[in-house]
Design a protein around this motif. Structure first.
Motif, PDB file in Angstrom:
ATOM      1  N   GLY A   1       0.780  -1.228   0.000  1.00 29.05           N
ATOM      2  CA  GLY A   1       0.000   0.000   0.000  1.00 29.05           C
ATOM      3  C   GLY A   1       0.812   1.277   0.000  1.00 29.05           C
ATOM      4  N   HIS A   2       2.106   1.174  -0.287  1.00 28.24           N
ATOM      5  CA  HIS A   2       2.967   2.361  -0.256  1.00 28.24           C
ATOM      6  C   HIS A   2       3.790   2.451  -1.531  1.00 28.24           C
ATOM      7  N   SER A   3       4.062   3.674  -1.928  1.00 26.17           N
ATOM      8  CA  SER A   3       4.840   3.902  -3.148  1.00 26.17           C
ATOM      9  C   SER A   3       6.312   3.550  -2.918  1.00 26.17           C
ATOM     10  N   GLN A   4       7.015   3.419  -4.019  1.00 30.98           N
ATOM     11  CA  GLN A   4       8.461   3.143  -3.943  1.00 30.98           C
ATOM     12  C   GLN A   4       9.178   4.272  -3.206  1.00 30.98           C
ATOM     13  N   LYS A   5       8.748   5.499  -3.434  1.00 28.74           N
ATOM     14  CA  LYS A   5       9.361   6.648  -2.770  1.00 28.74           C
ATOM     15  C   LYS A   5       9.145   6.561  -1.258  1.00 28.74           C
ATOM     16  N   GLN A   6       7.939   6.204  -0.815  1.00 30.74           N
ATOM     17  CA  GLN A   6       7.663   6.066   0.616  1.00 30.74           C
ATOM     18  C   GLN A   6       8.496   4.935   1.229  1.00 30.74           C
TER      19      GLN A   6
END
Length: 133
Positions: free
Chosen positions: A63-68
């Motif tokens: 549920g999280h982006s690569q950046k996060q």
């Protein structure tokens, strides 16, 4: 300018320079601390574990982006907790970062995080009370 004035001028410049260097270091440490705390609090709110375990679950989450996730890996490195080493080494293999730590942003952060969790870093002393966040 005579020698006395020159010496006084150089002393003032030196004092001002030292002041700004110290101020920059304090500002940098505060920014790092705030960044780590924010991502840790976010992960703890979502997963309800201690900071390190919550960050690990945060990174594993879909549920999280690569950046996060990259930011969470950075936070693990800043914490420099030996508990995260096995996870980070597995993550390094998952992203195939072993051959080239500069392959991607996340590989670079994994590489640094492993290094810091193994050997410590200049900021990990700031997080002694992380469980109170």
């Amino acid at each position: 300018m005579d020698k006395k004035r020159l010496k006084k001028f150089i002393t003032y410049i030196l004092i001002i320079t030292i002041f700004f260097v110290v101020l920059s270091v304090i500002f940098s440490f505060h920014a790092i601390y705030t960044g780590v705390k924010n991502v840790c609090v976010e992960a703890k709110q979502e997963f309800g574990q201690d900071c390190v375990q919550s960050l690990i679950l945060f990174i594993r989450s879909d549920g999280h982006s690569q950046k996060q996730k990259t930011h969470a890996v950075w936070a693990l490195g800043q914490l420099a907790d030996k508990e995260a080493i096995a996870f980070l080494e597995d993550l390094q293999k998952e992203y195939t970062c072993e051959d080239d730590p500069k392959k991607s942003k996340i590989c670079y952060e994994i590489y640094k995080a492993i290094k810091w969790c193994t050997h410590g870093n200049a900021t990990n002393w700031m997080y002694k009370n992380k469980e109170k966040w």
